[in-house]
Design an enzyme around this catalytic site. Structure first.
Site, PDB file in Angstrom:
ATOM      1  N   THR A  40       0.886  -1.165   0.028  1.00  0.00           N
ATOM      2  CA  THR A  40       0.096   0.102  -0.065  1.00  0.00           C
ATOM      3  C   THR A  40       0.976   1.364  -0.087  1.00  0.00           C
ATOM      4  O   THR A  40       0.499   2.192  -0.645  1.00  0.00           O
ATOM      5  CB  THR A  40      -0.762  -0.056   1.263  1.00  0.00           C
ATOM      6  N   HIS A  43       2.055   1.996  -3.343  1.00  0.00           N
ATOM      7  CA  HIS A  43       0.999   2.798  -4.171  1.00  0.00           C
ATOM      8  C   HIS A  43       1.090   4.115  -4.147  1.00  0.00           C
ATOM      9  O   HIS A  43       0.987   4.950  -4.875  1.00  0.00           O
ATOM     10  CB  HIS A  43      -0.385   1.941  -4.150  1.00  0.00           C
TER      11      HIS A  43
END
Length: 364
Positions: A40, A43
């Site tokens: 995450t 990203h």
């Protein structure tokens, strides 16, 4: 305090000086000891669709960490100052109908640390006591910091028993590697690991994979059927998010087998529902997060038993100030890193394994 911040939309992060977080009545201020980088976070760094859909800058990112409780709100009852803690990054409201049905990790109003609330890539982080887990004081801080993602692997693998079963894991990222270790610790008879990196597949073998399949050089479906008596695997864990792996995983599942779907795809996946699911009587289980707190107790018990060791997954231990180097390693085309842990105290990084320190828990 210093913190790693998503300061504005667009690629990149910034190390900034920010105010220490406030501590509410039922909150605990934690002095961060180590933090690890999640997919995450990658990203969010790249600011792709998966990162930009939810987070609103500026925001301190990061949700995988360990540290010491240094200040407790007046309403806190379960955490004491000096406790060595980690956290579940899912912050449920504990009051919606989903939570009240015993599924707080699926909360209808779920917040995520480091996405919806300031995160743990900082010297201090404030969290509700209901989201904190007290660690064994002697637990390696690197392992203590990765329990949140490794809990995903525990939940995906042990949502149903795997002892004596043939288990196929698609995905050679950290959670896929964690699933290999959990399957071995739980007594799986055959553990087939499918991935795309020789470097990461080698780690999988060290963690207990009995067979490795490089998906670009071999046919995973044919190899799994060969290794599992021609009928396919009892259990398939899809940890990669690759549409091809989803299809291959369902194809190599035996009739009546279990398919744990954990990897997030970038869009819809076309399936042969009739032949791969219905006629097979396949059971597809969606896996998100960890069961609070059942998964954590399972993981702690396996770690304490000595049968489970996530150590080989931590390929790098770096000072917090080298965060840019860490992100570069994880985003390199020829990536040779699995989990990278950033340490606030360089002594921890150098020594690697230490018990709880009784020194300097001040927040000043």
């Amino acid at each position: 305090m210093k913190a790693l911040v998503k300061a504005e939309p667009g690629p990149g992060l910034a190390m900034q000086e920010v105010a220490q977080p406030q501590v509410g009545s039922h909150d605990v201020l934690v002095k961060v000891r180590a933090c690890s980088i999640c997919g995450t976070d990658l990203h969010l760094y790249q600011w792709d669709r998966a990162g930009s859909d939810r987070l609103r800058p500026p925001m301190i990112i990061g949700h995988e960490f360990c540290g010491y409780a240094v200040r407790c709100g007046p309403g806190v009852t379960s955490i004491r100052e000096g406790d060595f803690v980690s956290a579940d990054s899912h912050l449920p409201d504990w009051s919606c109908s989903v939570c009240r049905n015993g599924l707080p990790h699926l909360c209808a109003n779920l917040h995520i640390l480091g996405v919806d609330r300031p995160g743990a890539f900082a010297e201090y982080v404030s969290l509700p006591e209901t989201s904190l887990w007290v660690n064994d004081p002697g637990l390696d801080p690197a392992l203590a910091s990765i329990q949140d993602p490794m809990g995903n692997a525990v939940h995906a693998t042990l949502v149903e028993p795997v002892a004596g079963r043939s288990v196929v894991i698609f995905g050679d990222g950290p959670t896929g590697l964690g699933a290999v270790a959990v399957a071995r610790a739980a007594g799986a008879a055959v553990i087939v690991h499918v991935g795309l990196s020789d470097f990461l597949l080698d780690i999988g073998r060290r963690l207990g994979a009995t067979e490795s399949i490089h998906a670009k050089r071999q046919d995973p479906v044919a190899e799994v059927r060969r290794l599992c008596g021609g009928e396919g695997a009892d259990v398939v864990l899809e940890m990669s998010g690759s549409p091809a792996a989803v299809r291959q995983g369902l194809e190599c599942l035996r009739p009546g087998g279990r398919f744990s779907a954990f990897g997030l795809t970038n869009g819809p996946v076309e399936l042969d529902l009739t032949n791969q699911v219905i006629f097979k009587g396949a059971r597809i289980l969606g896996i998100t997060g960890r069961v609070m707190w059942e998964t954590w107790y399972q993981m702690a018990g396996l770690l304490r038993s000595g049968r489970l060791d996530f150590g080989p997954i931590v390929t790098h231990r770096l000072p917090f100030e080298q965060w840019q180097h860490a992100f570069d390693l994880l985003l390199a085309p020829d990536r040779r890193a699995a989990k990278i842990v950033l340490f606030m105290d360089e002594d921890d990084q150098a020594i690697g394994r230490r018990g709880t320190r009784a020194t300097d828990l001040r927040t000043g």
